[in-house]
Design a protein around this motif. Structure first.
Motif, PDB file in Angstrom:
ATOM      1  N   UNK A  76       0.813  -1.210   0.000  1.00 32.45           N
ATOM      2  CA  UNK A  76       0.000   0.000   0.000  1.00 32.45           C
ATOM      3  C   UNK A  76       0.847   1.260   0.000  1.00 32.45           C
ATOM      4  N   UNK A  77       1.932   1.264   0.796  1.00 29.30           N
ATOM      5  CA  UNK A  77       2.712   2.493   0.910  1.00 29.30           C
ATOM      6  C   UNK A  77       3.513   2.780  -0.354  1.00 29.30           C
ATOM      7  N   UNK A  78       3.517   1.858  -1.321  1.00 29.60           N
ATOM      8  CA  UNK A  78       4.213   2.088  -2.583  1.00 29.60           C
ATOM      9  C   UNK A  78       3.244   2.331  -3.728  1.00 29.60           C
ATOM     10  N   UNK A  79       1.958   2.372  -3.451  1.00 31.86           N
ATOM     11  CA  UNK A  79       0.973   2.559  -4.496  1.00 31.86           C
ATOM     12  C   UNK A  79       0.479   3.989  -4.580  1.00 31.86           C
ATOM     13  N   UNK A  80       1.229   4.918  -4.019  1.00 32.23           N
ATOM     14  CA  UNK A  80       0.768   6.293  -4.024  1.00 32.23           C
ATOM     15  C   UNK A  80      -0.257   6.543  -2.950  1.00 32.23           C
ATOM     16  N   UNK A  81      -0.469   5.584  -2.049  1.00 31.23           N
ATOM     17  CA  UNK A  81      -1.411   5.760  -0.944  1.00 31.23           C
ATOM     18  C   UNK A  81      -0.607   6.177   0.274  1.00 31.23           C
ATOM     19  N   UNK A  82      -0.869   7.364   0.778  1.00 29.79           N
ATOM     20  CA  UNK A  82      -0.155   7.873   1.933  1.00 29.79           C
ATOM     21  C   UNK A  82      -1.100   7.984   3.123  1.00 29.79           C
ATOM     22  N   UNK A  83      -0.562   7.771   4.301  1.00 28.84           N
ATOM     23  CA  UNK A  83      -1.370   7.916   5.510  1.00 28.84           C
ATOM     24  C   UNK A  83      -1.092   9.255   6.186  1.00 28.84           C
ATOM     25  N   UNK A  84      -0.480  10.206   5.445  1.00 23.15           N
ATOM     26  CA  UNK A  84      -0.099  11.459   6.082  1.00 23.15           C
ATOM     27  C   UNK A  84       0.100  12.535   5.036  1.00 23.15           C
ATOM     28  N   UNK A  85       0.233  13.790   5.507  1.00 23.34           N
ATOM     29  CA  UNK A  85       0.641  14.920   4.670  1.00 23.34           C
ATOM     30  C   UNK A  85       1.666  15.720   5.467  1.00 23.34           C
ATOM     31  N   UNK A  86       2.606  16.385   4.764  1.00 21.99           N
ATOM     32  CA  UNK A  86       3.671  17.077   5.513  1.00 21.99           C
ATOM     33  C   UNK A  86       3.155  18.354   6.142  1.00 21.99           C
ATOM     34  N   UNK A  87       3.523  18.535   7.384  1.00 20.64           N
ATOM     35  CA  UNK A  87       3.144  19.728   8.119  1.00 20.64           C
ATOM     36  C   UNK A  87       4.343  20.132   8.952  1.00 20.64           C
ATOM     37  N   UNK A  88       4.726  21.367   8.831  1.00 20.99           N
ATOM     38  CA  UNK A  88       5.889  21.836   9.558  1.00 20.99           C
ATOM     39  C   UNK A  88       5.590  22.029  11.039  1.00 20.99           C
ATOM     40  N   UNK A  89       6.621  22.287  11.803  1.00 19.58           N
ATOM     41  CA  UNK A  89       6.428  22.521  13.229  1.00 19.58           C
ATOM     42  C   UNK A  89       7.748  22.832  13.900  1.00 19.58           C
ATOM     43  N   UNK A  90       7.737  23.820  14.779  1.00 19.93           N
ATOM     44  CA  UNK A  90       8.946  24.159  15.517  1.00 19.93           C
ATOM     45  C   UNK A  90       9.150  23.184  16.666  1.00 19.93           C
ATOM     46  N   UNK A  91      10.398  22.945  16.984  1.00 25.47           N
ATOM     47  CA  UNK A  91      10.743  22.011  18.047  1.00 25.47           C
ATOM     48  C   UNK A  91      11.096  22.765  19.317  1.00 25.47           C
ATOM     49  N   UNK A  92      10.485  22.376  20.434  1.00 25.79           N
ATOM     50  CA  UNK A  92      10.854  22.929  21.724  1.00 25.79           C
ATOM     51  C   UNK A  92      12.061  22.166  22.258  1.00 25.79           C
ATOM     52  N   UNK A  93      12.631  22.677  23.347  1.00 27.62           N
ATOM     53  CA  UNK A  93      13.773  22.008  23.954  1.00 27.62           C
ATOM     54  C   UNK A  93      13.388  20.601  24.430  1.00 27.62           C
ATOM     55  N   UNK A  94      12.204  20.478  25.026  1.00 27.08           N
ATOM     56  CA  UNK A  94      11.757  19.173  25.515  1.00 27.08           C
ATOM     57  C   UNK A  94      11.524  18.206  24.359  1.00 27.08           C
ATOM     58  N   UNK A  95      10.952  18.689  23.270  1.00 29.08           N
ATOM     59  CA  UNK A  95      10.713  17.829  22.115  1.00 29.08           C
ATOM     60  C   UNK A  95      12.027  17.363  21.496  1.00 29.08           C
ATOM     61  N   UNK A  96      12.976  18.257  21.412  1.00 21.96           N
ATOM     62  CA  UNK A  96      14.297  17.893  20.893  1.00 21.96           C
ATOM     63  C   UNK A  96      14.958  16.861  21.794  1.00 21.96           C
ATOM     64  N   UNK A  97      14.838  17.053  23.105  1.00 18.92           N
ATOM     65  CA  UNK A  97      15.379  16.079  24.063  1.00 18.92           C
ATOM     66  C   UNK A  97      14.755  14.703  23.825  1.00 18.92           C
ATOM     67  N   UNK A  98      13.440  14.675  23.607  1.00 15.06           N
ATOM     68  CA  UNK A  98      12.779  13.401  23.372  1.00 15.06           C
ATOM     69  C   UNK A  98      13.347  12.674  22.166  1.00 15.06           C
ATOM     70  N   UNK A  99      13.508  13.397  21.055  1.00 16.60           N
ATOM     71  CA  UNK A  99      14.010  12.783  19.833  1.00 16.60           C
ATOM     72  C   UNK A  99      15.470  12.373  19.947  1.00 16.60           C
ATOM     73  N   UNK A 100      16.255  13.152  20.673  1.00 18.42           N
ATOM     74  CA  UNK A 100      17.688  12.874  20.731  1.00 18.42           C
ATOM     75  C   UNK A 100      18.076  11.928  21.865  1.00 18.42           C
ATOM     76  N   UNK A 101      17.477  12.118  23.038  1.00 16.07           N
ATOM     77  CA  UNK A 101      17.913  11.359  24.212  1.00 16.07           C
ATOM     78  C   UNK A 101      17.055  10.130  24.495  1.00 16.07           C
ATOM     79  N   UNK A 102      15.779  10.198  24.200  1.00 13.56           N
ATOM     80  CA  UNK A 102      14.863   9.109  24.575  1.00 13.56           C
ATOM     81  C   UNK A 102      14.603   8.160  23.417  1.00 13.56           C
ATOM     82  N   UNK A 103      14.696   8.661  22.186  1.00 16.15           N
ATOM     83  CA  UNK A 103      14.434   7.819  21.024  1.00 16.15           C
ATOM     84  C   UNK A 103      15.232   6.518  21.025  1.00 16.15           C
TER      85      UNK A 103
END
Length: 253
Positions: free
Chosen positions: A27-54
């Motif tokens: 499905x994910x190769x048939x041009x069917x997407x489950x999302x659309x791109x949306x920007x967003x700024x990262x807070x310090x806590x969000x960055x910590x989550x992605x870098x330290x907890x991921x």
């Protein structure tokens, strides 16, 4: 659950879905997407989550097909939520039900970072996160018959008729969900767009291998279950008289 339509990974491109249409392709190769791109700024806590907890709670497509007992280090009921947005609902569920394992799928970086940061602060160990296309995760990473409940709360309704093909709830997607649920497992959908609720109900009623769990008096919908946390967005909508429709279908084969 999420604030309006942040779920189903609303972070990728809003371009037309124009990939290959080979019906035998994933499905994910048939041009069917489950999302659309949306920007967003990262807070310090969000960055910590992605870098330290991921590294501890994050999982990727590259990890391949999962042995979920090994992933969580135990045998338990498993709930998957597609598109958790900023993660408030998923965090609340994971904290309230430590006996259950939860897998969240979301591509929106601030939401993933926020959830990871909050999960670490609360000491949660029953939660794992994919920052990937949900369709690819279902196809490549989650074994057949491994999920007790799959949740899809407030997906983008794509209200214009010409955009209905972008809706994630489509026959092929529903069949994919069926194969990943255990027999007797539940597919729980919720939306605040009545027309999309009707679309979901009609499609699910026609889907083989599913049975609606609603009582005859309320069918095809069920009252909001207590285990689905009420978001600020939904509470505000209720105060304004806006409706929300829940549907729960059980795998019957």
């Amino acid at each position: 659950m999420i604030e309006p339509y942040d779920n189903v990974g609303n972070e990728e491109t809003a371009a037309e879905n124009s990939g290959p249409e080979n019906p035998d392709a994933p499905l994910h190769r048939r041009g069917i997407k489950s999302y659309v791109i949306r920007g967003g700024r990262m807070t310090q806590a969000q960055t910590r989550g992605l870098e330290a907890i991921w590294p501890r709670l994050g999982v990727s497509l590259a990890d391949g097909l999962q042995d979920l007992d090994a992933l969580f280090g135990r045998r338990a009921s498993r709930v998957v939520e597609i598109g958790f947005g900023m993660g408030n609902s998923l965090i609340e569920q994971a904290e309230s039900h430590p006996e259950t394992d939860f897998i969240g799928i979301e591509v929106h970086a601030p939401g993933v970072g926020k959830l990871l940061d909050e999960a670490d602060k609360r000491g949660l160990t029953n939660l794992r996160i994919y920052r990937e296309d949900a369709l690819a995760v279902l196809e490549q990473c989650l074994p057949e018959g491994s999920i007790d409940t799959l949740q899809l709360f407030f997906p983008d309704p794509w209200p214009k008729k010409k955009h209905h093909k972008r809706r994630i709830v489509q026959p092929a997607f529903v069949e994919l969900i069926r194969t990943r649920l255990k027999p007797g497992g539940n597919f729980h959908l919720a939306t605040d767009w009545e027309a999309y609720a009707q679309w979901m109900a009609e499609l699910m009623d026609a889907a083989p291998g599913f049975a609606n769990t609603a009582e005859a008096s309320s069918a095809p919908y069920v009252p909001r279950p207590a285990f689905r946390p009420l978001t600020k967005f939904e509470a505000r909508g209720e105060r304004l008289g806006h409706g929300v429709w829940d549907l729960i279908y059980q795998r019957s084969d």
